[in-house]
Design a protein around this motif. Structure first.
Motif, PDB file in Angstrom:
ATOM      1  N   LYS A   1       0.847  -1.187   0.000  1.00 52.24           N
ATOM      2  CA  LYS A   1       0.000   0.000   0.000  1.00 52.24           C
ATOM      3  C   LYS A   1       0.885   1.240   0.000  1.00 52.24           C
ATOM      4  CE  LYS A   1      -3.841  -2.043   2.526  1.00 52.24           C
ATOM      5  NZ  LYS A   1      -4.659  -1.987   3.763  1.00 52.24           N
ATOM      6  N   PRO A   2       0.354   2.370  -0.451  1.00 50.85           N
ATOM      7  CA  PRO A   2       1.151   3.606  -0.414  1.00 50.85           C
ATOM      8  C   PRO A   2       1.599   3.915   1.010  1.00 50.85           C
ATOM      9  CG  PRO A   2      -0.859   3.940  -1.676  1.00 50.85           C
ATOM     10  CD  PRO A   2      -0.974   2.588  -1.024  1.00 50.85           C
ATOM     11  N   PRO A   3       2.798   4.470   1.159  1.00 47.30           N
ATOM     12  CA  PRO A   3       3.269   4.799   2.505  1.00 47.30           C
ATOM     13  C   PRO A   3       2.439   5.914   3.127  1.00 47.30           C
ATOM     14  CG  PRO A   3       4.787   5.642   0.863  1.00 47.30           C
ATOM     15  CD  PRO A   3       3.768   4.825   0.132  1.00 47.30           C
ATOM     16  N   MET A   4       2.332   5.853   4.437  1.00 47.01           N
ATOM     17  CA  MET A   4       1.658   6.928   5.162  1.00 47.01           C
ATOM     18  C   MET A   4       2.562   8.153   5.160  1.00 47.01           C
ATOM     19  SD  MET A   4      -0.124   5.013   8.383  1.00 47.01           S
ATOM     20  CE  MET A   4       1.220   3.934   8.858  1.00 47.01           C
ATOM     21  N   ARG A   5       2.003   9.274   5.544  1.00 44.42           N
ATOM     22  CA  ARG A   5       2.782  10.500   5.717  1.00 44.42           C
ATOM     23  C   ARG A   5       2.737  10.863   7.188  1.00 44.42           C
ATOM     24  NH1 ARG A   5       4.152  13.834   1.385  1.00 44.42           N
ATOM     25  NH2 ARG A   5       3.607  12.916  -0.599  1.00 44.42           N
ATOM     26  N   VAL A   6       3.875  11.303   7.703  1.00 41.76           N
ATOM     27  CA  VAL A   6       3.921  11.736   9.101  1.00 41.76           C
ATOM     28  C   VAL A   6       4.561  13.115   9.168  1.00 41.76           C
ATOM     29  CG1 VAL A   6       4.017   9.386  10.027  1.00 41.76           C
ATOM     30  CG2 VAL A   6       6.127  10.615   9.609  1.00 41.76           C
ATOM     31  N   PRO A   7       4.138  13.921  10.124  1.00 43.39           N
ATOM     32  CA  PRO A   7       4.740  15.253  10.266  1.00 43.39           C
ATOM     33  C   PRO A   7       6.183  15.153  10.774  1.00 43.39           C
ATOM     34  CG  PRO A   7       3.097  14.875  11.986  1.00 43.39           C
ATOM     35  CD  PRO A   7       3.046  13.690  11.074  1.00 43.39           C
ATOM     36  N   VAL A   8       6.935  16.164  10.463  1.00 41.68           N
ATOM     37  CA  VAL A   8       8.348  16.210  10.841  1.00 41.68           C
ATOM     38  C   VAL A   8       8.523  16.032  12.350  1.00 41.68           C
ATOM     39  CG1 VAL A   8      10.384  17.702  10.934  1.00 41.68           C
ATOM     40  CG2 VAL A   8       9.048  17.544   8.829  1.00 41.68           C
ATOM     41  N   TRP A   9       7.731  16.724  13.149  1.00 46.74           N
ATOM     42  CA  TRP A   9       7.914  16.662  14.605  1.00 46.74           C
ATOM     43  C   TRP A   9       7.742  15.238  15.129  1.00 46.74           C
ATOM     44  CZ3 TRP A   9       4.190  14.831  17.842  1.00 46.74           C
ATOM     45  CH2 TRP A   9       2.875  14.784  17.360  1.00 46.74           C
ATOM     46  N   LEU A  10       6.789  14.478  14.571  1.00 51.11           N
ATOM     47  CA  LEU A  10       6.560  13.115  15.023  1.00 51.11           C
ATOM     48  C   LEU A  10       7.683  12.186  14.553  1.00 51.11           C
ATOM     49  CD1 LEU A  10       4.809  11.026  16.442  1.00 51.11           C
ATOM     50  CD2 LEU A  10       3.473  10.815  14.313  1.00 51.11           C
ATOM     51  N   ALA A  11       8.099  12.356  13.310  1.00 53.47           N
ATOM     52  CA  ALA A  11       9.194  11.536  12.786  1.00 53.47           C
ATOM     53  C   ALA A  11      10.480  11.773  13.566  1.00 53.47           C
ATOM     54  CB  ALA A  11       9.406  11.830  11.309  1.00 53.47           C
ATOM     55  N   ARG A  12      10.725  13.014  13.954  1.00 57.06           N
ATOM     56  CA  ARG A  12      11.930  13.324  14.737  1.00 57.06           C
ATOM     57  C   ARG A  12      11.908  12.567  16.064  1.00 57.06           C
ATOM     58  NH1 ARG A  12      11.947  18.727  14.421  1.00 57.06           N
ATOM     59  NH2 ARG A  12      13.128  18.690  12.499  1.00 57.06           N
ATOM     60  N   LEU A  13      10.740  12.486  16.694  1.00 53.63           N
ATOM     61  CA  LEU A  13      10.607  11.744  17.960  1.00 53.63           C
ATOM     62  C   LEU A  13      10.806  10.241  17.756  1.00 53.63           C
ATOM     63  CD1 LEU A  13       7.483  13.442  19.593  1.00 53.63           C
ATOM     64  CD2 LEU A  13       9.856  13.591  20.371  1.00 53.63           C
ATOM     65  N   LEU A  14      10.243   9.710  16.674  1.00 60.39           N
ATOM     66  CA  LEU A  14      10.261   8.265  16.442  1.00 60.39           C
ATOM     67  C   LEU A  14      11.528   7.749  15.763  1.00 60.39           C
ATOM     68  CD1 LEU A  14       6.571   7.821  15.260  1.00 60.39           C
ATOM     69  CD2 LEU A  14       7.520   7.307  17.521  1.00 60.39           C
ATOM     70  N   ALA A  15      12.034   8.519  14.799  1.00 64.44           N
ATOM     71  CA  ALA A  15      13.155   8.023  13.991  1.00 64.44           C
ATOM     72  C   ALA A  15      14.450   8.800  14.183  1.00 64.44           C
ATOM     73  CB  ALA A  15      12.761   8.031  12.516  1.00 64.44           C
ATOM     74  N   GLY A  16      14.364  10.001  14.740  1.00 58.21           N
ATOM     75  CA  GLY A  16      15.572  10.785  14.976  1.00 58.21           C
ATOM     76  C   GLY A  16      15.847  11.815  13.899  1.00 58.21           C
ATOM     77  N   LYS A  17      16.749  12.705  14.230  1.00 58.05           N
ATOM     78  CA  LYS A  17      17.073  13.845  13.384  1.00 58.05           C
ATOM     79  C   LYS A  17      17.651  13.422  12.028  1.00 58.05           C
ATOM     80  CE  LYS A  17      19.761  18.078  13.276  1.00 58.05           C
ATOM     81  NZ  LYS A  17      20.707  18.946  13.951  1.00 58.05           N
ATOM     82  N   THR A  18      18.514  12.420  11.999  1.00 55.37           N
ATOM     83  CA  THR A  18      19.162  12.012  10.753  1.00 55.37           C
ATOM     84  C   THR A  18      18.145  11.527   9.733  1.00 55.37           C
ATOM     85  OG1 THR A  18      21.196  11.457  11.936  1.00 55.37           O
ATOM     86  CG2 THR A  18      20.917  10.515   9.739  1.00 55.37           C
ATOM     87  N   ALA A  19      17.225  10.672  10.159  1.00 55.33           N
ATOM     88  CA  ALA A  19      16.199  10.161   9.241  1.00 55.33           C
ATOM     89  C   ALA A  19      15.339  11.295   8.706  1.00 55.33           C
ATOM     90  CB  ALA A  19      15.339   9.123   9.943  1.00 55.33           C
ATOM     91  N   VAL A  20      14.971  12.219   9.568  1.00 53.82           N
ATOM     92  CA  VAL A  20      14.147  13.356   9.151  1.00 53.82           C
ATOM     93  C   VAL A  20      14.905  14.218   8.145  1.00 53.82           C
ATOM     94  CG1 VAL A  20      13.050  15.497   9.936  1.00 53.82           C
ATOM     95  CG2 VAL A  20      12.715  13.367  11.214  1.00 53.82           C
ATOM     96  N   THR A  21      16.152  14.487   8.414  1.00 55.49           N
ATOM     97  CA  THR A  21      16.960  15.305   7.507  1.00 55.49           C
ATOM     98  C   THR A  21      17.061  14.649   6.136  1.00 55.49           C
ATOM     99  OG1 THR A  21      18.222  16.229   9.347  1.00 55.49           O
ATOM    100  CG2 THR A  21      19.234  16.364   7.165  1.00 55.49           C
TER     101      THR A  21
END
Length: 146
Positions: free
Chosen positions: A91-111
């Motif tokens: 299925k198509p990937p979901m979209r997540v806001p930057v602030w949530l991704a930073r909490l879950l995956a960290g700064k490097t992944a978000v960047t």
């Protein structure tokens, strides 16, 4: 140091091909690999076969300098990630806001997902006479992930 010693540095893009993206595809199928923010960060890909052929040419030609070993089409995450999912039957990937991704995956992944930049292979193609079997990740994903 390598270049000063007369050698070559090969900077590879993200690998794909047999076994190289299995972890990513598994996460996509579980819908655990989202597009972060606007997904504007670019990625440069290279198929394993193309990486190998460039490496052989660099050795045979005794190349000197720094070379990007990537395909012809850097792409933003908002393009390559949904395409990879479709090619893998996910299925198509979901979209997540930057602030949530930073909490879950960290700064490097978000960047990487929001600010990454693509790279050019022009120097390797020019100096090695390198021809890619997969000039675009689009063709490669379609063939490899079907």
């Amino acid at each position: 140091m390598v270049v000063k010693a007369g050698g070559a540095v090969l900077r590879y893009g993200a690998f794909y091909g047999p076994g190289a993206t299995d972890d990513q595809v598994e996460l996509l199928r579980k819908r655990q690999f989202p597009v972060v923010g606007d997904g504007g960060g670019h990625n440069s890909w290279v198929h394993l076969d193309d990486a190998a052929s460039a490496t052989v040419l660099a050795v045979e030609l005794r190349a000197q300098g720094v070379f990007n070993i990537v395909d012809d089409e850097p792409a933003p995450a908002r393009e390559w990630l949904p395409y990879m999912a479709a090619c893998a039957g996910a299925k198509p990937p979901m979209r997540v806001p930057v602030w949530l991704a930073r909490l879950l995956a960290g700064k490097t992944a978000v960047t990487m997902m929001t600010e990454g930049r693509g790279f050019s292979n022009a120097k390797a193609k020019r100096e090695f006479g390198w021809t890619l079997r997969y000039p675009s990740w689009r063709q490669g994903f379609k063939e490899e992930l079907a």
